[in-house]
Design an enzyme around this catalytic site. Structure first.
Site, mmCIF file in Angstrom:
data_model
loop_
_atom_site.group_PDB
_atom_site.id
_atom_site.type_symbol
_atom_site.label_atom_id
_atom_site.label_comp_id
_atom_site.label_asym_id
_atom_site.label_seq_id
_atom_site.Cartn_x
_atom_site.Cartn_y
_atom_site.Cartn_z
ATOM 1 N N CYS A 2 1.100 -0.767 -0.125
ATOM 2 C CA CYS A 2 -0.040 -0.437 -0.297
ATOM 3 C C CYS A 2 1.078 1.070 0.114
ATOM 4 C CB CYS A 2 -0.756 -0.262 1.751
ATOM 5 S SG CYS A 2 -2.055 -1.044 1.546
ATOM 6 N N ARG A 27 3.321 0.203 -5.114
ATOM 7 C CA ARG A 27 3.013 -0.203 -3.555
ATOM 8 C C ARG A 27 2.264 -1.005 -3.654
ATOM 9 N NH1 ARG A 27 6.440 0.613 0.239
ATOM 10 N NH2 ARG A 27 5.269 0.753 1.670
ATOM 11 N N TRP A 75 -3.557 -2.419 -1.469
ATOM 12 C CA TRP A 75 -2.987 -4.174 -1.794
ATOM 13 C C TRP A 75 -3.333 -4.708 -0.775
ATOM 14 C CZ3 TRP A 75 0.494 -6.041 -5.374
ATOM 15 C CH2 TRP A 75 0.640 -7.402 -5.389
ATOM 16 N N ASN A 101 -2.003 2.065 6.699
ATOM 17 C CA ASN A 101 -0.110 0.746 5.654
ATOM 18 C C ASN A 101 -0.380 -0.015 6.881
ATOM 19 O OD1 ASN A 101 -0.120 2.208 3.359
ATOM 20 N ND2 ASN A 101 1.571 2.543 3.352
ATOM 21 N N GLY A 102 -0.497 -1.487 6.927
ATOM 22 C CA GLY A 102 0.202 -2.495 7.370
ATOM 23 C C GLY A 102 -0.950 -3.486 7.696
ATOM 24 N N GLU A 482 17.292 -23.079 -4.657
ATOM 25 C CA GLU A 482 17.426 -21.499 -4.643
ATOM 26 C C GLU A 482 18.756 -20.575 -4.514
ATOM 27 O OE1 GLU A 482 14.478 -18.038 -5.673
ATOM 28 O OE2 GLU A 482 15.263 -20.258 -5.548
ATOM 29 N N LYS A 486 19.684 -18.615 -7.796
ATOM 30 C CA LYS A 486 20.223 -17.071 -7.716
ATOM 31 C C LYS A 486 21.071 -16.740 -8.564
ATOM 32 C CE LYS A 486 16.197 -15.611 -7.174
ATOM 33 N NZ LYS A 486 15.998 -16.395 -7.275
ATOM 34 N N GLU A 489 21.271 -16.503 -12.008
ATOM 35 C CA GLU A 489 20.473 -16.107 -12.503
ATOM 36 C C GLU A 489 21.199 -14.713 -12.444
ATOM 37 O OE1 GLU A 489 15.606 -16.561 -11.636
ATOM 38 O OE2 GLU A 489 16.986 -16.025 -10.164
ATOM 39 N N HIS A 505 27.789 -39.069 -6.314
ATOM 40 C CA HIS A 505 27.290 -40.387 -7.303
ATOM 41 C C HIS A 505 27.344 -39.698 -8.721
ATOM 42 C CE1 HIS A 505 25.623 -43.498 -5.480
ATOM 43 N NE2 HIS A 505 25.012 -42.873 -3.619
ATOM 44 N N LYS A 604 10.600 -11.208 -15.923
ATOM 45 C CA LYS A 604 9.886 -11.448 -14.907
ATOM 46 C C LYS A 604 8.318 -12.578 -14.811
ATOM 47 C CE LYS A 604 9.062 -10.543 -10.369
ATOM 48 N NZ LYS A 604 10.348 -11.151 -9.655
#
Length: 609
Positions: A2, A27, A75, A101-102, A482, A486, A489, A505, A604
């Site tokens: 937000c 936001r 949001w 916000n929050g 992951e 990164k 990427e 192995h 994206k």
């Protein structure tokens, strides 16, 4: 996320507020609105969708003379995107307007208390209770009313309030959500981020946690919770517009790494109430149907696949249900055995990933129940699923996912706890214990990021290496997968990631003197096995870079370098363990001169097969 923008001064404010929201649209873009004081009355204009919808609603609205107002872009967390749920909100009398916000974690309790006192509510949001609390405590002093109101609130928030009896006054408060002052001449701004007012002033005052701010055209006063004045310097920012969008960080990726505690807190908020249990209102698949589930398939791609792999561990461990995980592009060309008692979970940050959508549609056509985990309301995944579990990470601009990944892992934890609750595989006490610990993780992550330094130093020693190997076991395996992704990427360094037991192995043949091997070695039931794998790496002359649990001194004798993370229970450790690997990849890429926000050949959202 937000976004908030507020103005008080001598200029007509409608356009200023609207243009400020344009700078904050990243936001949140589920809905937006303005409230302005015009001819002694608060005028409210709100619209669903992005700011183009609000712009249309503002045409001919008659608010052109207003010189005090609030703006908000939302949001959604509590309540679907709708005009009624859009901010700003009013009190019963229309005297007070607030933006927030929050998350107000105890809003349901407050709402019930206020309703019993005669307050009537028009929205489904947690934020509206703040307007009614301010109304309850207002006796002519708006500052005092807001102070008493935030004393009733549990959660994290940034709030701004205006009252029609105070035609040039804005009062704000913050706790763990950003709020800044833009200091002008005969005018002042409050906003969630500097870009909202950067075109009007570069002079900024920072509001700290647990402070209030009183703003008029003539000046700014910052108060502590005892309403005692606080000294605060004005800082002049020299950012260009692009730097301002990044909030002072050198890249969007770094900014988004540091936003992860908030993304995690927002994803958990309201879903683990203090009174116990797990609440997933938007799930839309009945408890009766979920109780009959005898198999779960998770389908996803890339980073979302790694979040799904964490989900497999926690679902099997907590909900005691059989789980299969598949890359969505493979699942759609298999002939999987599905039935009405199968739950297929599709994970997609954008909700538009082509292969994941195809897999979800295939599963639904075969009679399985389909659940979408996504970050984007109204995305195609939400329309192709029986139920939805939203992450609340906010817009992620960096191509390499960071905060959305952590939010997806949290969503998998929530789903696993909920299924355990429905299936009775964990008793309420166990669920409460895990929930309590899960709610502490955002603060642990926040503290870690404030004090983290080791990843940068390690990156300086290894950034010119031609190859990395990543190893992990148990819930450490998806973390190492992951972390390796990164690094590939954003730095373009060839990297392999393996289950540590599989190293001998084949991949062990790649190791030589000085080869860097990143090992996720958090405390847990497979820790001793991971230690054995580190010994095997060292015997070949390779250098072990370990992610380990703080307090583990033994690991020092086996490691060339260590990145310690805060201690948590084993199933929650991936939320923290992935962060140092994000930072390591980030620093290596920066040292190599790579564009971390726009890696070559990547996009994206992948909307093609």
């Amino acid at each position: 996320m937000c976004g908030i923008i507020a103005y008080t001064g001598k200029r007509q404010c409608k356009e200023l507020l609207y243009q400020g929201l344009r700078k904050l649209e990243y936001r949140g873009y589920d809905s937006a609105g303005l409230s302005v004081l015009s001819d002694g009355n608060i005028e409210l204009v709100r619209a669903v969708g992005n700011l183009d919808s609000l712009e249309k609603a503002l045409v001919g609205d008659g608010c052109t003379g207003a010189r005090l107002g609030l703006g908000h872009t939302r949001w959604a967390t509590h309540g679907r995107p709708s005009v009624e749920n859009a901010h700003p909100h009013l009190d019963c009398k229309g005297d007070i307007s607030i933006v927030l916000n929050g998350i107000i974690e105890n809003y349901q309790t407050l709402r019930e208390e206020l309703a019993s006192e005669g307050h009537s509510f028009l929205s489904e949001t947690d934020a509206e209770v703040v307007a009614h609390l301010v109304e309850k405590y207002y006796d002519g002093d708006l500052v005092k009313a807001l102070r008493l109101s935030i004393g009733e609130i549990s959660g994290h928030f940034a709030i701004c309030a205006i009252h029609r009896a105070h035609p040039d006054l804005i009062v704000g408060a913050r706790k763990e959500c950003p709020l800044l002052i833009g200091v002008g001449e005969g005018e002042n701004f409050i906003a969630s981020a500097i870009p909202a007012f950067l075109s009007e002033t570069r002079d900024v005052m920072v509001i700290e946690d647990n402070e209030l701010v009183v703003v008029t055209p003539e000046g700014v006063q910052i108060l502590d919770l005892d309403l005692q004045p606080q000294d605060r310097e004005v800082t002049r920012v020299s950012w260009d517009a692009d730097a301002a969008e990044k909030g002072g960080y050198e890249t969007f990726m770094r900014k988004e790494i540091y936003e992860q505690p908030d993304s995690l807190a927002d994803t958990l908020a309201g879903r683990l109430p203090d009174e116990g249990g797990v609440v997933l209102e938007e799930l839309a698949i009945s408890d009766e149907e979920l109780a009959k589930i005898d198999k779960v398939y998770i389908v996803a791609c890339g980073t979302s696949y790694h979040a799904g792999l964490v989900g497999r561990y926690v679902l099997e461990n907590w909900a005691r249900v059989a789980v299969e995980l598949d890359v969505a592009s493979e699942f759609r060309y298999r002939d999987p055995v599905l039935s009405p008692t199968t739950l297929v979970v599709g994970i997609s940050q954008s909700g538009e990933t082509a292969d994941t959508l195809a897999a979800m549609r295939q599963a639904r056509s075969q009679g399985a129940k389909v659940l979408a985990i996504t970050n984007i309301m109204g995305s195609q995944a939400t329309r192709d699923a029986d139920g939805i579990l939203y992450t609340r990470a906010g817009l992620e601009i960096g191509v390499a996912a960071t905060k959305t990944h952590v939010a997806q892992i949290a969503a998998m934890h929530l789903l696993a706890l909920y299924l355990a609750q429905v299936r009775g595989t964990m008793d309420p006490g166990e669920i409460a214990e895990v929930s309590t610990e899960l709610k502490t993780v955002p603060d642990l992550m926040r503290d870690y990021l404030k004090n983290e330094a080791s990843a940068h130093e390690i990156a300086k020693r290894y950034y010119d290496q031609p190859f990395f190997l990543y190893l992990g076991r148990g819930v450490g395996l998806p973390v190492c997968l992951e972390g390796a992704l990164k690094l590939k990427e954003i730095s373009y360094i060839p990297t392999e990631a393996y289950a540590a037991g599989e190293m001998k192995h084949g991949p062990i043949a790649l190791l030589d003197d000085g080869s860097p091997v990143v090992v996720v070695a958090n405390d847990g039931h497979v820790y001793d096995k991971v230690v054995s794998n580190i010994e095997e790496v060292r015997a070949r002359g390779a250098l072990a870079i370990t992610v380990a649990t703080e307090g583990n001194e033994r690991i020092k004798t086996l490691s060339s370098d260590i990145m310690y993370i805060p201690r948590t229970s084993e199933m929650l450790s991936p939320l923290l363990a992935v962060v140092p690997l994000q930072l390591l990849a980030y620093y290596i890429a920066r040292l190599k001169g790579c564009n971390v926000d726009q890696p070559r050949n990547l996009a994206k959202t992948v909307t093609v097969e």
